[in-house]
Scaffold this motif. Structure first.
Motif, PDB file in Angstrom:
ATOM      1  N   ARG A 117      -8.912  28.906   8.886  1.00 23.81           N
ATOM      2  CA  ARG A 117      -8.838  28.803  10.343  1.00 23.81           C
ATOM      3  C   ARG A 117      -9.436  27.506  10.855  1.00 23.81           C
ATOM      4  NH1 ARG A 117      -6.968  33.458  12.333  1.00 23.81           N
ATOM      5  NH2 ARG A 117      -7.227  35.377  11.135  1.00 23.81           N
ATOM      6  N   TRP A 118     -10.414  26.968  10.162  1.00 20.81           N
ATOM      7  CA  TRP A 118     -10.964  25.679  10.562  1.00 20.81           C
ATOM      8  C   TRP A 118     -10.164  24.527   9.982  1.00 20.81           C
ATOM      9  CZ3 TRP A 118     -14.537  24.463  14.141  1.00 20.81           C
ATOM     10  CH2 TRP A 118     -15.288  25.520  14.661  1.00 20.81           C
ATOM     11  N   GLN A 119      -9.300  24.800   9.051  1.00 21.53           N
ATOM     12  CA  GLN A 119      -8.429  23.756   8.524  1.00 21.53           C
ATOM     13  C   GLN A 119      -7.187  23.551   9.386  1.00 21.53           C
ATOM     14  OE1 GLN A 119      -7.575  24.615   4.408  1.00 21.53           O
ATOM     15  NE2 GLN A 119      -9.739  24.857   3.872  1.00 21.53           N
ATOM     16  N   ALA A 164      -9.440  28.257  14.667  1.00 24.17           N
ATOM     17  CA  ALA A 164     -10.790  28.751  14.958  1.00 24.17           C
ATOM     18  C   ALA A 164     -11.289  28.248  16.303  1.00 24.17           C
ATOM     19  CB  ALA A 164     -11.746  28.333  13.845  1.00 24.17           C
ATOM     20  N   LEU A 165     -10.819  27.103  16.753  1.00 23.44           N
ATOM     21  CA  LEU A 165     -11.178  26.583  18.073  1.00 23.44           C
ATOM     22  C   LEU A 165     -10.114  26.910  19.111  1.00 23.44           C
ATOM     23  CD1 LEU A 165     -13.038  24.863  19.851  1.00 23.44           C
ATOM     24  CD2 LEU A 165     -11.794  22.851  19.081  1.00 23.44           C
ATOM     25  N   LEU A 218      -6.403  23.055  29.442  1.00 19.97           N
ATOM     26  CA  LEU A 218      -6.120  21.633  29.279  1.00 19.97           C
ATOM     27  C   LEU A 218      -6.472  21.147  27.877  1.00 19.97           C
ATOM     28  CD1 LEU A 218      -5.280  18.934  30.568  1.00 19.97           C
ATOM     29  CD2 LEU A 218      -7.667  18.651  31.308  1.00 19.97           C
ATOM     30  N   LEU A 219      -7.626  21.576  27.360  1.00 21.77           N
ATOM     31  CA  LEU A 219      -8.017  21.161  26.016  1.00 21.77           C
ATOM     32  C   LEU A 219      -7.155  21.837  24.951  1.00 21.77           C
ATOM     33  CD1 LEU A 219     -11.918  21.225  26.328  1.00 21.77           C
ATOM     34  CD2 LEU A 219     -10.412  19.237  26.377  1.00 21.77           C
ATOM     35  N   ILE A 278      -6.688  16.742  20.599  1.00 20.14           N
ATOM     36  CA  ILE A 278      -8.072  17.063  20.978  1.00 20.14           C
ATOM     37  C   ILE A 278      -8.599  18.220  20.141  1.00 20.14           C
ATOM     38  CG2 ILE A 278      -9.524  17.920  22.840  1.00 20.14           C
ATOM     39  CD1 ILE A 278      -7.817  16.399  24.796  1.00 20.14           C
ATOM     40  N   VAL A 279      -7.784  19.248  19.926  1.00 16.26           N
ATOM     41  CA  VAL A 279      -8.206  20.379  19.102  1.00 16.26           C
ATOM     42  C   VAL A 279      -8.513  19.927  17.685  1.00 16.26           C
ATOM     43  CG1 VAL A 279      -7.476  22.572  18.103  1.00 16.26           C
ATOM     44  CG2 VAL A 279      -7.018  22.090  20.510  1.00 16.26           C
TER      45      VAL A 279
END
Length: 402
Positions: free
Chosen positions: A270-272, A276-277, A295-296, A302-303
């Motif tokens: 998930r962080w790859q 996760a974000l 927006l992000l 950006i992610v």
């Protein structure tokens, strides 16, 4: 003739070790860092308790879903310490909550920190162990740091204790009274958990630690009052060693938190792939500013930058302690990261706890400059008041007497 070192001569390793021991025993290292950690964690816990003041009974008290029976069964299994399970009285809960509030404020101000740090720890353990499913990762950090702060000399600067020591106060009357009151409270707590057989008292060795701290505090005061200077110097050496060891443990704890968080993130997919974000930005519970989160989350670049930047900073930070400049850069990056978590995900107290933990690595020169700026600002506020008082005194009519 042998060409090696003369018999009895110290090797370079022994010289460095002897110097390290001499420094660690002669000085309580990191006075500004320990003061920042003290102020940061006590302020974080104080603000949390104040924010949850209307909801305190639902979170930790008798009105919560984690009732008395469930709490007693849990504590009977893990043998954790919490004074809230000594009785189911609502009045007792309010007393414990009020003591947690007062001790947090006093520890933040640095008043009688040897005593208030212990009361602060008892308040943290009592509330958090009562309802273990309430809170987030910041509670775990506060839980650990509350224990570590007890063993530090965290009031050397920026505290009322340091101010009283600088003034050279004469005979201390508050200290013995406070020590006697704490002894009576400790006696009552020991009787309540042993003779009455109630849950929440923790393991037996915990009470040995409490009584040991109480005895050491009395010995410290008696030695400074009646004993020779050599005895007080010995206690200072022991206090410095304990303080320095506790500071090393705090720094190691922060490095362990970031190292484990970073390496676990690397192992997961998930962080790859950035989910996760991305997912928390789409949840209403973690979106106090939905427009900003949308927006992000709408920008894949950006992610990706935030995701991989977080992982790289957390993994690399423990290794940057050997380079001061790189460490300071990553320290600023981590503090900004936690500030972003507080704003984007609505976790202010978790972020405050982690920023307070990061502060143990702040440079002493920077902290001194911050203290100097704060001191000048405080004097700038006080001087007009003192000037008005002086002008008012000069305008008062003078009498013939005095």
């Amino acid at each position: 003739m042998p060409s090696g070192p003369a018999a009895g001569a110290a090797t370079p390793v022994e010289t460095v070790a002897a110097r390290a021991v001499r420094i660690a025993s002669a000085t309580a290292l990191g006075p500004y860092q320990s003061a920042v950690v003290r102020i940061g964690f006590s302020a974080t816990w104080l603000f949390f308790l104040l924010r949850e003041l209307p909801n305190r009974r639902e979170l930790y008290g008798p009105d919560g879903p984690w009732g008395w029976d469930l709490g007693s069964r849990l504590i009977a299994g893990n043998h954790a310490f919490t004074s809230l399970l000594w009785t189911d009285s609502t009045i007792w809960f309010e007393i414990v909550y009020a003591l947690a509030l007062v001790s947090s404020a006093l520890l933040m101000l640095g008043w009688r920190t040897r005593t208030t740090s212990v009361v602060f720890m008892i308040g943290v353990l009592s509330l958090q162990n009562r309802s273990v499913f309430v809170g987030d990762g910041g509670d775990n950090v506060i839980h650990l740091m509350a224990i570590y702060l007890v063993f530090t000399r965290c009031a050397q600067v920026w505290s009322l204790d340091a101010r009283r020591a600088a003034r050279g106060a004469a005979r201390d009357r508050i200290g013995p009274v406070l020590w006697a009151v704490c002894g009576l409270a400790l006696l009552a707590g020991t009787w309540r958990t042993s003779a009455a057989g109630v849950s929440g008292g923790g393991e037996w060795w915990l009470w040995v630690v409490f009584w040991g701290m109480w005895a050491v505090q009395g010995l410290w005061w008696a030695t400074g009052r009646f004993a020779a200077a050599e005895s007080r110097a010995l206690l200072d050496v022991l206090g410095n060693l304990v303080h320095n060891a506790a500071m090393v443990v705090i720094m190691a704890e922060v490095c362990l938190i970031y190292a484990t968080a970073g390496w676990y993130k690397i192992q997961g997919t998930r962080w790859q792939d950035g989910t996760a974000l991305f997912y928390p930005l789409k949840l209403d519970y973690f979106s106090p500013w939905p427009e900003l989160s949308s927006l992000l989350g709408a920008s894949g670049v950006i992610v990706m930058l935030l995701t991989y930047g977080t992982v790289m900073v957390q993994v690399a930070f423990p290794f940057t302690l050997f380079n001061r400049r790189v460490k300071n850069v990553l320290l600023v990056a981590m503090m900004l990261e936690h500030a972003g978590i507080a704003v984007l995900l609505g976790l202010p107290f978790f972020s405050l706890a982690m920023i307070a933990a990061d502060a143990v690595f702040l440079p002493t020169s920077f902290l001194r400059r911050v203290g100097a700026v704060a001191g000048r600002a405080w004097r700038g506020v006080r001087l007009p008041e003192q000037r008005r008082e002086r002008d008012g005194a000069s305008e008062r009519p003078r009498t013939l007497v005095g």
